[in-house]
Design an enzyme around this catalytic site. Structure first.
Site, short mmCIF file in Angstrom:
data_model
loop_
_atom_site.label_atom_id
_atom_site.label_comp_id
_atom_site.label_asym_id
_atom_site.label_seq_id
_atom_site.Cartn_x
_atom_site.Cartn_y
_atom_site.Cartn_z
N LYS A 54 88.72 24.59 -23.68
CA LYS A 54 89.53 23.51 -23.08
C LYS A 54 88.62 22.40 -22.55
O LYS A 54 88.88 21.21 -22.73
CB LYS A 54 90.43 24.08 -21.98
CG LYS A 54 91.54 24.98 -22.53
CD LYS A 54 92.26 25.84 -21.49
CE LYS A 54 93.22 26.81 -22.19
NZ LYS A 54 93.97 27.68 -21.27
N GLN A 98 93.52 29.45 -15.06
CA GLN A 98 93.57 30.34 -16.21
C GLN A 98 94.18 31.69 -15.81
O GLN A 98 93.82 32.26 -14.79
CB GLN A 98 92.16 30.53 -16.79
CG GLN A 98 92.11 31.33 -18.08
CD GLN A 98 92.80 30.62 -19.26
OE1 GLN A 98 92.88 29.39 -19.31
NE2 GLN A 98 93.32 31.39 -20.20
N ASP A 121 99.92 22.82 -17.18
CA ASP A 121 100.30 24.06 -17.87
C ASP A 121 101.82 24.24 -17.87
O ASP A 121 102.34 25.11 -18.58
CB ASP A 121 99.67 25.25 -17.14
CG ASP A 121 98.60 25.94 -17.95
OD1 ASP A 121 98.65 25.85 -19.20
OD2 ASP A 121 97.73 26.58 -17.34
N1 GUN Z 1 96.40 32.56 -20.45
C1 GUN Z 1 96.84 32.69 -21.72
N2 GUN Z 1 97.41 31.53 -22.16
C2 GUN Z 1 97.30 30.66 -21.13
C3 GUN Z 1 97.69 29.30 -20.97
O1 GUN Z 1 98.27 28.65 -21.85
N3 GUN Z 1 97.40 28.73 -19.78
C4 GUN Z 1 96.78 29.42 -18.78
N4 GUN Z 1 96.55 28.79 -17.62
N5 GUN Z 1 96.42 30.68 -18.88
C5 GUN Z 1 96.67 31.29 -20.06
#
Ligand code: GUN
Length: 292
Positions: A54, A98, A121
């Site tokens: 990311k 995350q 998110d």
């Molecule tokens: N863990 C697995 N997929 C995601 C996501 O799209 N965003 C976040 N913050 N954590 C994740």
């Protein structure tokens, strides 16, 4: 092979190109770079890999990122203090915590602290609540389901009136994917571990979104001929022919399903790249909202 392959890498690149153009326009107008703050707690290798992908995407698109790496035993109070600081910071447009968090932390309390204008998110209860309600719009849609729907629409798959089956009911993928499909007038069935006679429910699906994290679980003869199959699973499977000793497979048995489906996403190269592209789009949008 009868199915048309849904090339997530290609569509993700298109989204990224659009975002990069918008970011460049903002910077030509003298505005600061849209900036994403990432919060990674603990040392899960998969989470660290996702977060660094990311951050890399931010750099590639001319956006900023600020990394917060916290020890696995951080207290709830310390983590909440950081989120409050990021909410106030003028340098931060989007906040990404995350998931999953270590089990001693209260994920719900952390996510509800994230300011909705920075919730790139789309996991804050306000954004999810708006997604669930008729006539309301969330500020941000969760990135993976957003990517799934984007792919279906780009491939010209008719969502309105379709029977859509979502396999999995997670907060991150299954549930928001189902809400998005309802919002687009599909008839939606959500399946999970207690669903009776799963194959016969799935055989009714014009659109199938598989997000349960079980390698090649869904068999080709469960797929309705001509269906659009979107595979969110990323599972590693032992494979002695690979140097790494494993290869990535989805939740769908691709070799079987591709002979029956009308459209299908590969793993890797399907939904995966879309998640990051949509996060970039949400982060650029966050900057627009905060500083039009
Ligand atoms: N863990 C697995 N997929 C995601 C996501 O799209 N965003 C976040 N913050 N954590 C994740």
């Amino acid at each position: 092979m009868t199915a048309q392959l849904i090339d997530g890498k290609l569509f993700a690149q298109q989204v990224r190109d659009e975002v990069a153009v918008n970011v460049a326009k903002r910077s030509a107008a003298g505005k600061p770079k849209p900036t994403l703050a990432t919060v990674l707690v603990g040392d899960r290798v998969d989470s660290a890999t996702y977060v660094s992908a990311k951050q890399k995407a931010c750099a590639e698109l001319g956006m900023g990122s600020i990394s917060h790496q916290l020890p696995a035993d951080i207290s709830q109070a310390e983590l909440e203090k950081l989120i409050k600081k990021l909410n106030k910071s003028k340098k931060v447009n989007g906040i990404l915590v995350q998931l999953p968090l270590p089990s001693h932390l209260d994920e719900e309390r952390v996510l509800q602290l994230v300011s909705i204008e920075k919730d790139v998110d789309g996991f804050s209860p306000i954004n999810i609540g708006r997604l669930a309600q008729k006539g309301r719009e969330p500020l941000f849609v969760p990135c993976t389901p957003y990517g799934c729907i984007y792919l279906l629409e780009k491939m010209g798959v008719q969502i309105e009136g379709a029977n859509a089956v979502v396999l999995g009911r997670s907060n991150i993928v299954g549930m928001p994917a189902a809400l998005l499909l309802v919002g687009k007038n599909a008839t939606v069935t959500i399946c999970h571990s207690r669903t009776k006679d799963l194959p016969s429910v799935i055989r009714n699906a014009d659109i199938l979104i598989a997000a349960i994290g079980k390698p090649e679980f869904l068999r080709g003869d469960w797929v309705k001929p001509g269906a659009a199959v979107v595979d969110v699973g990323i599972n590693s499977k032992p494979d002695a022919t690979k140097k790494s000793g494993y290869r990535l497979v989805g939740d769908v048995n691709f070799d079987e399903a591709k002979e029956v489906a009308g459209f299908i996403t590969p793993v890797p190269g399907g939904v995966g790249p879309m998640t990051i592209a949509m996060l970039m789009r949400n982060t650029a949008r966050a900057a627009e909202i905060q500083d039009p």
